[in-house]
Design a protein around this motif. Structure first.
Motif, PDB file in Angstrom:
ATOM      1  N   LEU A  17     -17.137  30.397 -14.175  1.00 50.71           N
ATOM      2  CA  LEU A  17     -17.803  30.810 -12.938  1.00 50.71           C
ATOM      3  C   LEU A  17     -17.181  30.131 -11.724  1.00 50.71           C
ATOM      4  CD1 LEU A  17     -21.538  30.619 -14.050  1.00 50.71           C
ATOM      5  CD2 LEU A  17     -20.086  32.639 -13.904  1.00 50.71           C
ATOM      6  N   ARG A  23     -25.005  29.355  -6.180  1.00 50.65           N
ATOM      7  CA  ARG A  23     -25.075  29.267  -7.641  1.00 50.65           C
ATOM      8  C   ARG A  23     -25.340  27.822  -8.067  1.00 50.65           C
ATOM      9  NH1 ARG A  23     -20.195  32.200  -9.688  1.00 50.65           N
ATOM     10  NH2 ARG A  23     -21.426  34.004  -9.094  1.00 50.65           N
ATOM     11  N   SER A  61     -27.649  35.164  -8.712  1.00 52.80           N
ATOM     12  CA  SER A  61     -27.284  33.883  -9.324  1.00 52.80           C
ATOM     13  C   SER A  61     -27.962  33.709 -10.680  1.00 52.80           C
ATOM     14  CB  SER A  61     -27.661  32.725  -8.402  1.00 52.80           C
ATOM     15  OG  SER A  61     -26.917  32.770  -7.210  1.00 52.80           O
ATOM     16  N   GLN A  63     -29.059  36.066 -12.686  1.00 51.18           N
ATOM     17  CA  GLN A  63     -28.472  37.023 -13.633  1.00 51.18           C
ATOM     18  C   GLN A  63     -27.132  36.510 -14.154  1.00 51.18           C
ATOM     19  OE1 GLN A  63     -27.960  40.954 -12.025  1.00 51.18           O
ATOM     20  NE2 GLN A  63     -26.893  41.701 -13.819  1.00 51.18           N
ATOM     21  N   THR A  64     -26.308  35.989 -13.267  1.00 51.22           N
ATOM     22  CA  THR A  64     -25.004  35.469 -13.664  1.00 51.22           C
ATOM     23  C   THR A  64     -25.148  34.283 -14.608  1.00 51.22           C
ATOM     24  OG1 THR A  64     -24.014  36.202 -11.584  1.00 51.22           O
ATOM     25  CG2 THR A  64     -22.844  34.488 -12.797  1.00 51.22           C
ATOM     26  N   ASP A  67     -26.303  35.580 -17.949  1.00 50.14           N
ATOM     27  CA  ASP A  67     -25.264  36.326 -18.655  1.00 50.14           C
ATOM     28  C   ASP A  67     -24.238  35.422 -19.339  1.00 50.14           C
ATOM     29  OD1 ASP A  67     -26.505  38.663 -17.887  1.00 50.14           O
ATOM     30  OD2 ASP A  67     -25.018  39.180 -16.343  1.00 50.14           O
TER      31      ASP A  67
END
Length: 137
Positions: A17, A23, A61, A63-64, A67
């Motif tokens: 990332l 984030r 953020s 969701q990332t 994931d």
């Protein structure tokens, strides 16, 4: 830069990332909480001093981070999605009176038998949600 910040940056980088302030802030916030907050609670907490983050940024953020496996969504009540940075297997207790949520160790249900499930079902994951009244209520 403090050690905790370095560790967060390394963790985010290890998942491929980009390190953005947003984030970093969302992940750091979740790492320092045990209350399983909603996106709205995280937004309110992070914007408490200076409102700079949008709801869309918080959701993106989250969701990332979900994931790539750094956080997980926890659905303990209908229509409410909560987030947890504790990604190790564990269960949850939710107080029906005050809404307090706390983790329950995985070993608490070590005798849980999935052998009695209908033939043909293949379990790859499970989580027990216990609801009741906490000792504060």
């Amino acid at each position: 830069m403090p050690k905790q910040a370095d560790k967060i940056i390394q963790t985010l980088k290890s998942k491929g990332l980009r390190i953005t302030p947003q984030r970093f802030a969302v992940y750091s916030n979740l790492l320092h909480r045990s209350d399983h907050p909603t996106a709205e609670q995280i937004l309110k907490d992070l914007n408490q001093d200076a409102p700079t983050l949008s709801q869309a940024t918080i959701y993106l953020s989250l969701q990332t981070l979900r994931d790539v496996g750094l956080i997980r969504e926890v659905l303990l009540e209908e229509g409410v999605c909560r987030y947890d940075a504790n990604i190790f297997p564990h269960h949850h207790f939710r107080c029906r009176c005050c809404g307090q949520i706390e983790d329950i160790s995985w070993e608490s249900f070590s005798n849980l038998s999935l052998n009695k499930l209908r033939s043909g079902l293949e379990v790859d994951q499970y989580e027990v949600i216990v609801q009741g009244k906490c000792d504060r209520c």
